[in-house]
Design an enzyme around this catalytic site. Structure first.
Site, PDB file in Angstrom:
ATOM      1  N   GLU A 136      53.405  67.240  29.436  1.00 37.51           N
ATOM      2  CA  GLU A 136      52.137  67.427  30.157  1.00 37.51           C
ATOM      3  C   GLU A 136      52.375  68.033  31.533  1.00 37.51           C
ATOM      4  OE1 GLU A 136      49.467  64.069  30.205  1.00 37.51           O
ATOM      5  OE2 GLU A 136      48.111  65.050  31.622  1.00 37.51           O
ATOM      6  N   ASP A 142      44.610  56.919  25.851  1.00 29.94           N
ATOM      7  CA  ASP A 142      44.083  55.994  26.861  1.00 29.94           C
ATOM      8  C   ASP A 142      43.252  56.759  27.896  1.00 29.94           C
ATOM      9  OD1 ASP A 142      46.195  57.222  28.121  1.00 29.94           O
ATOM     10  OD2 ASP A 142      47.173  55.372  28.795  1.00 29.94           O
ATOM     11  N   SER A 143      43.131  58.082  27.710  1.00 30.51           N
ATOM     12  CA  SER A 143      42.170  58.855  28.509  1.00 30.51           C
ATOM     13  C   SER A 143      40.760  58.318  28.275  1.00 30.51           C
ATOM     14  CB  SER A 143      42.242  60.339  28.156  1.00 30.51           C
ATOM     15  OG  SER A 143      42.143  60.545  26.758  1.00 30.51           O
ATOM     16  N   ASP A 184      47.804  55.624  21.925  1.00 28.69           N
ATOM     17  CA  ASP A 184      48.535  55.351  23.166  1.00 28.69           C
ATOM     18  C   ASP A 184      48.780  53.866  23.358  1.00 28.69           C
ATOM     19  OD1 ASP A 184      49.127  57.762  24.421  1.00 28.69           O
ATOM     20  OD2 ASP A 184      47.139  57.924  25.314  1.00 28.69           O
ATOM     21  N   GLU A 233      54.718  56.545  27.678  1.00 25.49           N
ATOM     22  CA  GLU A 233      55.061  57.449  28.764  1.00 25.49           C
ATOM     23  C   GLU A 233      56.373  57.042  29.427  1.00 25.49           C
ATOM     24  OE1 GLU A 233      51.808  57.757  31.553  1.00 25.49           O
ATOM     25  OE2 GLU A 233      50.336  58.115  29.955  1.00 25.49           O
ATOM     26  N   LYS A 272      52.288  56.275  21.148  1.00 25.80           N
ATOM     27  CA  LYS A 272      52.800  57.145  22.209  1.00 25.80           C
ATOM     28  C   LYS A 272      53.014  56.314  23.459  1.00 25.80           C
ATOM     29  CE  LYS A 272      50.130  60.479  24.178  1.00 25.80           C
ATOM     30  NZ  LYS A 272      50.034  60.038  25.588  1.00 25.80           N
TER      31      LYS A 272
HETATM   32  O1  KIV Z   1      45.340  59.862  26.706  1.00 27.39           O
HETATM   33  C1  KIV Z   1      45.411  61.077  26.558  1.00 27.39           C
HETATM   34  O2  KIV Z   1      44.398  61.783  26.452  1.00 27.39           O
HETATM   35  C2  KIV Z   1      46.723  61.696  26.529  1.00 27.39           C
HETATM   36  C3  KIV Z   1      46.775  63.195  26.587  1.00 27.39           C
HETATM   37  C4  KIV Z   1      46.692  63.601  28.004  1.00 27.39           C
HETATM   38  C5  KIV Z   1      47.980  63.733  25.927  1.00 27.39           C
HETATM   39  O3  KIV Z   1      47.705  61.038  26.521  1.00 27.39           O
END
Ligand code: KIV
Length: 259
Positions: A178, A42-43, A81, A112, A110
């Site tokens: 992280e 989600d970056s 994500d 958090e 993934k």
């Molecule tokens: O979204 C992302 O790029 C991430 C990384 C920071 C692991 O979750």
């Protein structure tokens, strides 16, 4: 590739090299370079959309990018994500969101969070959805923490160790760590049987992940734990290949990238 093949690779002791990936063209390039895990992160809210945080990213957008990455990735391993707001209400919401990402082509999702996510992780795993947990700096919690290294005092470090154990117990099959002290990441890695993937967490994780734009020198103010692999590279594929080689050889991250 499915979870068992990825786990087999990890069991050989070979470090896993992961990079974020947001579209089909880059997926092809990164796979040719030997990247083990494509993370549709989600970056993309920051790298693609230009936001300051990952918070505005929607599930529909994650589905769109996961579909695109899958088209370029053949049967390679894709992790996607769960974006902010698509799973925090509880296991039922998380399942509905994760199902959309799997239908779009992800092999794993993934999410958090520590203790608060244990029930959700167990719920997803029992229903056939591989889960990567994410501890330490949680970008979706930036309004509470800022973008600062985490777990730097004893209390927070102990909490993180406990959370990692509970997430593994719940069935998480990978753990992203992280921006935490390298010594703590090493301790967590040694205490778990699932692989850890570090980002700003030192050398002693079982693998590393970075944001693609950071290794390509596209980020205006890259985080201190990243390295620009385009320097001295002939092309994007060459830069990605250098990243993979540095991770596998234990040359990246170096001491200057660690907390
Ligand atoms: O979204 C992302 O790029 C991430 C990384 C920071 C692991 O979750």
């Amino acid at each position: 590739m499915f979870m068992p093949q990825l786990m087999k690779k990890a069991e050989t002791g070979e470090k896993l090299a992961a990079l974020t990936c947001y579209d089909a063209s880059y997926a092809r390039i990164l796979l040719r370079a030997g990247v083990d895990i494509l993370l549709v992160g989600d970056s993309l809210g920051m790298t693609i959309q230009g936001h300051d945080t990952t918070l505005p990213v929607t599930l529909d957008q994650m589905v769109y990018h996961t579909t695109a990455v899958r088209r370029g990735a053949g049967n390679a391993f894709i992790m996607a994500d769960l974006p902010f707001g698509s799973y925090q209400q509880g296991p039922g919401q998380a399942f509905a969101s994760a199902a959309q990402l799997l239908a779009a082509g992800a092999n794993m999702v993934k999410l958090e969070g520590g203790a608060v996510m244990v029930e959700t992780v167990e719920f997803l795993i029992r229903r056939g959805i591989p889960v990567c947990a994410h501890l330490g700096l949680l970008p979706q919690s930036v309004n509470r923490t800022g973008y600062r290294a985490q777990a730097r005092d004893d209390k927070a470090a102990l909490q993180l160790i406990e959370d990692a154990a509970n997430l593994e117990q719940a069935g998480a099959e990978l753990l992203v760590l992280e921006s935490i002290p390298a010594l703590l990441a090493a301790e967590v890695t040694n205490s778990l049987s699932i692989p850890t993937i570090g980002i700003g967490a030192g050398l002693h994780c079982d693998g590393q992940v970075l944001v693609l734009n950071d290794i390509l020198g596209l980020t205006e103010k890259p985080p201190r734990f990243a390295r620009n692999f385009m320097l001295g590279a002939t092309a994007i594929e060459d830069a990605a290949r250098r990243y993979v080689a540095a991770v596998k050889a234990g040359e990246f991250p170096a001491a200057e990238h660690a907390f």
